[in-house]
Design an enzyme around this catalytic site. Structure first.
Site, PDB file in Angstrom:
ATOM      1  CB  THR A 132      48.030  48.023  39.042  1.00 23.61           C
ATOM      2  OG1 THR A 132      49.355  48.291  39.502  1.00 23.61           O
ATOM      3  CG2 THR A 132      48.091  47.494  37.636  1.00 23.61           C
TER       4      THR A 132
ATOM      5  CD  GLU B 156      48.271  44.322  35.842  1.00 23.52           C
ATOM      6  OE1 GLU B 156      47.042  44.201  36.048  1.00 23.52           O
ATOM      7  OE2 GLU B 156      49.095  44.489  36.750  1.00 23.52           O
TER       8      GLU B 156
ATOM      9  CE  LYS C  67      51.660  29.556  49.797  1.00 20.17           C
ATOM     10  NZ  LYS C  67      51.602  31.023  49.738  1.00 20.17           N
TER      11      LYS C  67
ATOM     12  CD1 TRP D  88      49.450  25.849  49.226  1.00 21.04           C
ATOM     13  CD2 TRP D  88      48.841  26.610  47.201  1.00 21.04           C
ATOM     14  NE1 TRP D  88      50.561  26.362  48.623  1.00 21.04           N
ATOM     15  CE2 TRP D  88      50.225  26.829  47.383  1.00 21.04           C
ATOM     16  CE3 TRP D  88      48.246  27.020  46.008  1.00 21.04           C
ATOM     17  CZ2 TRP D  88      51.018  27.434  46.405  1.00 21.04           C
ATOM     18  CZ3 TRP D  88      49.025  27.618  45.043  1.00 21.04           C
ATOM     19  CH2 TRP D  88      50.407  27.828  45.245  1.00 21.04           C
TER      20      TRP D  88
HETATM   21  P1  ADP Z   1      44.148  45.690  41.301  1.00 20.40           P
HETATM   22  O1  ADP Z   1      44.702  46.995  40.881  1.00 20.40           O
HETATM   23  O2  ADP Z   1      43.469  45.626  42.629  1.00 20.40           O
HETATM   24  O3  ADP Z   1      45.019  44.505  41.009  1.00 20.40           O
HETATM   25  P2  ADP Z   1      42.516  44.796  39.184  1.00 20.40           P
HETATM   26  O4  ADP Z   1      41.151  45.251  38.877  1.00 20.40           O
HETATM   27  O5  ADP Z   1      43.521  44.811  38.138  1.00 20.40           O
HETATM   28  O6  ADP Z   1      42.909  45.660  40.358  1.00 20.40           O
HETATM   29  O7  ADP Z   1      42.441  43.393  39.904  1.00 20.40           O
HETATM   30  C1  ADP Z   1      42.638  42.216  39.227  1.00 20.40           C
HETATM   31  C2  ADP Z   1      42.475  41.095  40.205  1.00 20.40           C
HETATM   32  O8  ADP Z   1      41.170  41.080  40.772  1.00 20.40           O
HETATM   33  C3  ADP Z   1      42.600  39.740  39.567  1.00 20.40           C
HETATM   34  O9  ADP Z   1      43.940  39.385  39.399  1.00 20.40           O
HETATM   35  C4  ADP Z   1      41.873  38.861  40.570  1.00 20.40           C
HETATM   36  O10 ADP Z   1      42.692  38.538  41.681  1.00 20.40           O
HETATM   37  C5  ADP Z   1      40.780  39.745  41.062  1.00 20.40           C
HETATM   38  N1  ADP Z   1      39.530  39.432  40.360  1.00 20.40           N
HETATM   39  C6  ADP Z   1      38.986  40.087  39.328  1.00 20.40           C
HETATM   40  N2  ADP Z   1      37.813  39.521  38.972  1.00 20.40           N
HETATM   41  C7  ADP Z   1      37.635  38.461  39.789  1.00 20.40           C
HETATM   42  C8  ADP Z   1      36.623  37.450  39.906  1.00 20.40           C
HETATM   43  N3  ADP Z   1      35.551  37.430  39.133  1.00 20.40           N
HETATM   44  N4  ADP Z   1      36.801  36.512  40.857  1.00 20.40           N
HETATM   45  C9  ADP Z   1      37.877  36.516  41.653  1.00 20.40           C
HETATM   46  N5  ADP Z   1      38.843  37.430  41.600  1.00 20.40           N
HETATM   47  C10 ADP Z   1      38.732  38.402  40.673  1.00 20.40           C
END
Ligand code: ADP
Length: 541
Positions: free
Chosen positions: A185, A330, A438, A443
């Site tokens: 990640t 994940e 916040k 929120w």
């Molecule tokens: P990173 O390594 O940046 O966490 P990921 O690809 O695993 O990369 O990112 C996952 C995160 O991306 C999610 O937990 C969410 O916050 C965001 N995300 C993914 N798809 C969407 C979506 N369609 N809308 C909003 N947020 C998204």
């Protein structure tokens, strides 16, 4: 009493064997880093993957060894996916856009034994070598006469390795829970953490993501994954395409609007997938040059929230259905996809608009729930928002080498996202938990405010962050990149929110910038943006 069905393990090599047997003459087309186009078929890819598996064994690769890649989406990367996992080693895709210090950390943490890399990354590899003593040798992904000048000791040539082997190789069968691939990640906080997929999780994810209400690929599709193979296995598309028999177009390093348009038209692409920033580039290119896409039917948009204005633009001007999807590294990554239900088909366009901006329904294999700060489950009423938790067979149970300890809470994985879930099961992300604003103990969703800003005709890209406020703790600050040649002022943008959100949600101020910072996976980097604006104070505050 146990059932009496065959206990055949779910193997990644099984996907390729299926494609070879049933879609042998279907094409895989790649744009290469050295220039030009490569074209072959699933049958040829399967044959070369067997040759590569033999080459890996000849190099001394053993089961469980980690084999790193620094590579674009091409046929060679596809072969590495299948050969490495297929022979029971672990394919570790590395994001070349990370800082070199992060890359060497990841390579050393993963104990990569070999690294396969595209010609584009010669300089990067030269810089990495002194910091990655565990790597036995580096393999360049090209023909011998295409190798650029370099100082890499003992450099191996991919095409020579493959050519030296016959394809007389049987894919071994082993426990389906065996690790198959590894992806770190991006680590917005702390060190990057490795997510270790298995053969079983990968094959189940390929099944689940191919469902008609998921990505729905088929043997009549031509699919171009813009999302890189180093970003959660290109959202699993190299596996799902072999499973469904879709024609596969690999874009190599060229992901700008003009290159994508050319590939879409030349290859007859019907479906593609990528993050919003990519589609912003394509939309601007299409609109700036008054072009249409003649074959594309579906675009998967995920990785960050797809702005409603973008969903609408593709639909209304180009007749393209946007599949808004949500997931994370994940989760292999697919969690939800937005498609309508039968009952929605009779709704008006406005009513449907409200549904399609959500991140969608959980696909079978992913369970979702939202909880409050104490872990109590909140109602799926579309209003309550809480921490989004997930569980399922393609969701991580812990990070590689137990980094960060046990991430699960009562068997559920906390996503770090804040969301609502409505009674129809549609989930909507209101924020990442660290980005939520916040204000006075309440929120405010930064995503909602960004979506409104980008619907303004003069706004190209927008970010909203919580900036420190002496009275309210935080207040929303809108940061905007204007479209080239367009003008809009602070007051006009603030007035644009009137009637669209509660008064106390409206940003207190607007800042105009030339560009916004993005992460290595193409998402807005609120972390960097907050850092850039650390000295910012609201007028009069
Ligand atoms: P990173 O390594 O940046 O966490 P990921 O690809 O695993 O990369 O990112 C996952 C995160 O991306 C999610 O937990 C969410 O916050 C965001 N995300 C993914 N798809 C969407 C979506 N369609 N809308 C909003 N947020 C998204």
């Amino acid at each position: 009493m146990l059932g009496l069905m065959m206990n055949q393990p779910l193997m990644i090599s099984g996907l390729l064997r299926h494609a070879e047997a049933n879609h042998g003459d279907t094409e895989i087309v790649s744009r290469l880093a050295v220039g030009g186009t490569h074209r072959y078929t699933y049958a040829a890819a399967a044959k070369r993957s067997r040759q590569l598996a033999k080459a890996l064994i000849a190099l001394g690769v053993k089961a469980e060894d980690r084999i790193g890649t620094l590579a674009w989406n091409t046929h060679r990367h596809f072969e590495i996916y299948y050969a490495v996992s297929g022979m029971a080693a672990i394919c570790h895709t590395i994001n070349p856009r990370l800082f070199p210090e992060q890359i060497s950390y990841i390579v050393n943490h993963a104990d990569d034994r070999f690294i396969f890399f595209d010609v584009t990354f010669v300089k990067l590899v030269e810089a990495l070598i002194p910091h990655c003593p565990g790597v036995k040798s580096w393999v360049i992904l090209c023909k011998r006469d295409e190798i650029p000048e370099n100082t890499i000791p003992g450099l191996q040539c991919y095409e020579d390795l493959v050519a030296a082997q016959g394809d007389d190789f049987e894919w071994p069968e082993f426990d389906e829970n065996t690790a198959s691939s590894l992806c770190y990640t991006s680590g917005t906080t702390g060190n990057p953490k490795g997510v270790l997929y298995s053969h079983r999780s990968t094959v189940l994810h390929a099944y689940g993501s191919s469902l008609p209400d998921a990505l729905g690929g088929s043997a009549r599709d031509c699919i171009l994954p813009v999302v890189p193979m180093f970003h959660v296995n290109a959202w699993g598309l190299p596996y799902a395409c072999a499973l469904t028999g879709a024609k596969l177009v690999m874009p190599g390093p060229h992901l700008d609007g003009a290159s994508l348009y050319a590939m879409f038209e030349e290859e007859g692409v019907t479906m593609s997938a990528g993050v919003p920033t990519i589609w912003l580039g394509l939309l601007q290119y299409l609109q700036g040059n008054k072009l249409k896409l003649s074959t594309v039917k579906r675009l998967v948009i995920g990785g960050s929230a797809a702005p409603p204005a973008m969903i609408r633009a593709f639909d209304e001007h180009f007749g393209i259905t946007v599949l808004h999807a949500w997931g994370m590294t994940e989760m292999s990554p697919l969690g939800t996809v937005n498609t309508y239900k039968f009952k929605h088909l009779a709704l008006s366009a406005e009513e449907r608009d409200r549904i399609r901006l959500k991140q969608g329904r959980g696909i079978f294999g992913v369970e979702l729930k939202i909880v409050d700060g104490d872990g109590t489950t909140l109602p799926n009423d579309g209003k309550a928002f809480g921490d989004l938790m997930v569980r399922g067979p393609w969701i991580t149970s812990g990070y590689f080498k137990s980094e960060g300890g046990n991430p699960l809470r009562d068997g559920w994985f906390p996503t770090g996202d804040v969301a609502t879930i409505d009674p129809d099961g549609y989930m909507q992300i209101t924020d990442r938990s660290k980005d939520v604003i916040k204000s006075g103990g309440e929120w405010i969703s930064s995503i909602d405010l960004e979506n409104i800003a980008v619907a303004h005709p003069a706004v190209a890209e927008a970010a909203v962050i919580g900036a420190a406020h002496p009275k309210w703790d935080e207040r929303p600050l809108l940061v905007v990149v204007k479209k080239p040649g367009q003008e809009v002022g602070r007051d006009e943008l603030i007035a644009f929110y009137d009637g669209k959100v509660a008064k106390w949600w409206i940003p207190d101020d607007v800042i105009f910038v030339d560009d916004l910072p993005h992460t290595a996976t193409g998402k807005l980097s609120k972390l960097q943006l907050r850092d850039r604006l650390r000295e910012y104070r609201f007028p009069g505050a």
